[in-house]
Enzyme design. Structure first.
Site, short mmCIF file in Angstrom:
data_model
loop_
_atom_site.label_atom_id
_atom_site.label_comp_id
_atom_site.label_asym_id
_atom_site.label_seq_id
_atom_site.Cartn_x
_atom_site.Cartn_y
_atom_site.Cartn_z
N ASP A 1 1.51 -2.52 6.47
CA ASP A 1 1.11 -2.31 5.07
C ASP A 1 2.35 -2.35 4.18
O ASP A 1 2.70 -1.37 3.55
CB ASP A 1 0.36 -0.97 4.92
CG ASP A 1 1.18 0.24 5.36
OD1 ASP A 1 2.11 0.08 6.19
OD2 ASP A 1 0.90 1.36 4.87
N HIS B 1 11.20 4.73 9.31
CA HIS B 1 10.00 4.92 10.15
C HIS B 1 9.57 3.70 10.98
O HIS B 1 9.63 3.72 12.20
CB HIS B 1 8.81 5.31 9.26
CG HIS B 1 9.01 6.54 8.46
ND1 HIS B 1 9.06 7.80 9.01
CD2 HIS B 1 9.17 6.73 7.12
CE1 HIS B 1 9.22 8.71 8.07
NE2 HIS B 1 9.29 8.09 6.91
C1 BDR Z 1 4.64 5.79 7.45
O1 BDR Z 1 3.89 5.86 6.24
C2 BDR Z 1 4.21 4.78 5.41
O2 BDR Z 1 4.44 5.22 4.12
C3 BDR Z 1 5.43 4.12 5.99
O3 BDR Z 1 5.42 2.73 5.78
C4 BDR Z 1 5.32 4.45 7.45
O4 BDR Z 1 4.53 3.51 8.12
C5 BDR Z 1 5.57 6.99 7.52
O5 BDR Z 1 4.83 8.17 7.50
CA CA Z 2 3.99 1.33 7.16
#
Ligand code: BDR
Ligand code: CA
Length: 333
Positions: free
Chosen positions: A14, A250
């Site tokens: 995403d 992340h």
């Molecule tokens: C996850 O949430 C999204 O905002 C980031 O892309 C990542 O996949 C981190 O909590």
């Molecule tokens: Ca993500």
């Protein structure tokens, strides 16, 4: 770099700034072959996610099938998109975009996943770094999917680290907890790369500046801009990220787990997701293999997940820097 195998990967994403970071790491890493990108709502709408996936691959000189996936959660009401974290466009509010000539694959993302898994049984790894609606839908379309995929690596969830959208929930799981629970209960080779490890690995804005200076390319300039915006959010929340401006990487860690799993310590336990109420989106790991719990979900024979609990952060940082500094981008016309 110590990896020698090669991995055919569908990247379910995403984008999203850390999604973009992870995408470029995957494109730069010699052992990763991205055979498709599937998109979902999450950091942005699914339309914007698909636009960003097409844009990021096109400006990096790659042609990879990109499909559009689920637009809304399976059961819960859709949450607002986090424009204050990723920008309204998901890439830190880019001032301009180059014109790119790239078209979406006409299939839904779930159909794409099923088709690829059937065409290449046992060969595809699914790296999923957004809400899990596409995987959940693909499972409904092809119940044999767990046997057709090589493995699934999910960035999402948390066990001991506090959540980032509630005291117990991580954003990807919280955005579609019913879909996530289906994924954790499905019985494939599944690894969870959650906040227990992603909150241990910071990447600095200075590194993205060095990467941009090294390549002098629209792709790395775009990433540097996006990370600058994203780190503004994290620098306001975490002292160490304000002293040295940076952010958590992340989604990147899901790909690092793929190529260097020895950087991580895992526990192999049953994980399920709370779908309702105050704990909605919590990934509950059965930390003791206790036979006497009443709820059938915790029976000893239920599917297990490899949950990343610790990580060698310096090794991740070095791998990321070495990979991104390599000669992975084509010359610009
Ligand atoms: C996850 O949430 C999204 O905002 C980031 O892309 C990542 O996949 C981190 O909590
Ligand atoms: Ca993500």
């Amino acid at each position: 770099m110590t990896s020698h195998s090669s991995y055919k990967v569908i990247y379910d994403t995403d984008p999203g700034v850390d999604d973009a970071m992870a995408l470029y790491f995957a494109l730069a890493h010699p052992a990763i072959e991205l055979v498709g990108i599937t998109t979902t709502f999450g950091n942005v709408s699914v339309d914007q996610a698909a636009t960003n996936a097409l844009y990021l691959t096109a400006i990096a000189g790659r042609t990879i099938p990109v499909s559009k996936g689920v637009a809304i959660p399976w059961c819960k009401r859709q949450e607002a998109t986090p424009a204050h974290i990723h920008g309204a466009d998901g890439l830190g509010n880019l001032a301009t975009r180059q014109a790119v000539d790239a078209q979406l694959d006409p299939r839904s993302s779930a159909q794409f996943i099923v088709d690829m898994a059937r065409a290449l049984p046992g060969e595809i790894t699914l790296v999923a770094v957004g809400p899990l609606g596409n995987l959940s839908l693909a499972l409904m379309m092809e119940p044999g999917l767990p046997q057709l995929l090589r493995e699934v690596i999910v960035m999402g969830g948390t066990v001991l680290e506090p959540g980032n959208v509630s005291p117990v929930a991580e954003a990807n799981i919280w955005n579609d907890p019913h879909a996530a629970d289906r994924v954790f209960a499905a019985g494939w080779k599944l690894t969870m790369v959650g906040l227990d490890v992603t909150h241990r690995v910071a990447v600095t804005v200075a590194l993205f500046q060095r990467i941009a200076d090294r390549h002098k390319h629209v792709a790395t300039d775009t990433l540097h801009h996006a990370v600058g915006f994203y780190s503004g959010f994290y620098s306001g929340l975490y002292k160490h990220l304000s002293v040295t401006p940076g952010c958590f990487a992340h989604d990147l860690l899901a790909f690092i787990y793929l190529v260097n799993p020895e950087f991580f310590t895992v526990e192999t336990k049953t994980v399920r997701v709370a779908t309702e109420g105050l704990a909605q989106g919590q990934t509950i790991m059965n930390r003791r293999d206790f036979l006497g719990y009443h709820e059938a979900a915790w029976a000893i024979d239920k599917p297990r997940t490899q949950v990343c609990m610790q990580v060698d952060a310096p090794a991740c940082n070095k791998l990321f820097e070495d990979t991104m500094m390599s000669n992975w981008l084509p010359r610009q016309a």
